[in-house]
Enzyme design. Structure first.
Site, PDB file in Angstrom:
ATOM      1  N   LYS A  72      20.016   9.799  33.917  1.00  0.00           N
ATOM      2  CA  LYS A  72      19.912   9.118  35.207  1.00  0.00           C
ATOM      3  C   LYS A  72      21.145   8.265  35.483  1.00  0.00           C
ATOM      4  O   LYS A  72      21.558   7.463  34.648  1.00  0.00           O
ATOM      5  CB  LYS A  72      18.650   8.249  35.187  1.00  0.00           C
ATOM      6  CG  LYS A  72      18.192   7.722  36.504  1.00  0.00           C
ATOM      7  CD  LYS A  72      16.822   7.092  36.280  1.00  0.00           C
ATOM      8  CE  LYS A  72      16.178   6.610  37.538  1.00  0.00           C
ATOM      9  NZ  LYS A  72      14.798   6.146  37.272  1.00  0.00           N
ATOM     10  N   ASP A 103      11.509  -0.172  32.025  1.00  0.00           N
ATOM     11  CA  ASP A 103      12.853  -0.021  32.596  1.00  0.00           C
ATOM     12  C   ASP A 103      12.898   1.186  33.529  1.00  0.00           C
ATOM     13  O   ASP A 103      12.570   2.307  33.144  1.00  0.00           O
ATOM     14  CB  ASP A 103      13.865   0.160  31.461  1.00  0.00           C
ATOM     15  CG  ASP A 103      15.299   0.326  31.938  1.00  0.00           C
ATOM     16  OD1 ASP A 103      15.566   0.249  33.152  1.00  0.00           O
ATOM     17  OD2 ASP A 103      16.172   0.545  31.079  1.00  0.00           O
ATOM     18  N   CYS A 104      13.338   0.969  34.751  1.00  0.00           N
ATOM     19  CA  CYS A 104      13.483   2.044  35.743  1.00  0.00           C
ATOM     20  C   CYS A 104      14.315   3.203  35.216  1.00  0.00           C
ATOM     21  O   CYS A 104      14.039   4.368  35.516  1.00  0.00           O
ATOM     22  CB  CYS A 104      14.124   1.462  37.002  1.00  0.00           C
ATOM     23  SG  CYS A 104      14.753   2.681  38.173  1.00  0.00           S
ATOM     24  N   PHE A 105      15.335   2.902  34.441  1.00  0.00           N
ATOM     25  CA  PHE A 105      16.270   3.936  33.986  1.00  0.00           C
ATOM     26  C   PHE A 105      15.811   4.665  32.717  1.00  0.00           C
ATOM     27  O   PHE A 105      16.508   5.513  32.198  1.00  0.00           O
ATOM     28  CB  PHE A 105      17.671   3.342  33.796  1.00  0.00           C
ATOM     29  CG  PHE A 105      18.369   3.141  35.112  1.00  0.00           C
ATOM     30  CD1 PHE A 105      19.148   4.145  35.655  1.00  0.00           C
ATOM     31  CD2 PHE A 105      18.204   1.973  35.826  1.00  0.00           C
ATOM     32  CE1 PHE A 105      19.764   3.984  36.880  1.00  0.00           C
ATOM     33  CE2 PHE A 105      18.819   1.800  37.058  1.00  0.00           C
ATOM     34  CZ  PHE A 105      19.594   2.803  37.586  1.00  0.00           C
TER      35      PHE A 105
END
Length: 195
Positions: free
Chosen positions: A132, A116-118
């Site tokens: 974030k 997951d990017c976050f």
């Protein structure tokens, strides 16, 4: 994603700079260009491959931004990354969010990062109290670059990510954030209509 890629091509061919703001309908999972996951529908969930890097992003309850421009406007890609985040941070502050940019830090290899990017932050990303709020990625083509990312309006709250609704204690609409971004944007980046 095809529209963002077309803006990158236009920026490279013409030397023009573009800002695009949009949201997703229906919601969608996007994967970075180097993400090893295979793009295919998952249980009726639309999935798309981004032309930029990074990890998986679930697009729902957010504003997605895209900036395509000649690299020379900013100097270097790293400078562009921070300058764009500074403009977005100014817009978010205008709405009342107490945001900051993450300190520079090394980024691990893609295979070592969470899916997951976050789940993690990179230097220059937009944070609220260390969490974030905006995830972004870039790609360079010729003399131009594309940077796009997600500004979380609502939805998921995790240990490492927050939303504008949680931060401000109220709902923030697409129109409200788009207006704030356009107002904070430098004149040499002509905004396109929100799509």
């Amino acid at each position: 994603m095809a529209r963002d890629a077309a803006l990158l091509t236009a920026a490279d061919r013409t030397g023009a700079a573009f800002l695009r703001l949009y949201c997703w309908d229906p919601p969608c999972l996007s994967l970075g260009r180097n993400d090893p996951a295979i793009v295919r529908p998952r249980g009726g969930v639309a999935t798309v491959r981004r032309p930029t890097g990074g990890r998986a992003v679930w697009h729902e309850h957010e504003v997605t931004y895209a900036v395509a421009a000649p690299i020379a406007i900013f100097g270097r890609l790293k400078d562009a990354y921070c300058a764009i985040h500074e403009r977005l941070a100014a817009a978010l502050r205008a709405l009342g969010a107490d945001v900051s940019l993450a300190e520079p830090r090394p980024i691990g290899r893609l295979a070592e990062r969470p899916v997951d990017c976050f789940a993690t932050t990179a230097g220059g990303e937009i944070l609220v109290r260390g969490r974030k709020l905006v995830g972004s990625a870039q790609v360079r083509r010729g003399d131009a670059f594309l940077q796009h990312g997600s500004i979380l309006l609502d939805g998921r709250e995790t240990e490492n990510a927050t939303t504008l609704r949680h931060t401000l204690g109220r709902v923030v609409t697409f129109e409200e954030i788009a207006e704030a971004i356009v107002a904070a944007w430098p004149a040499h980046l002509a905004p396109l209509a929100a799509g």
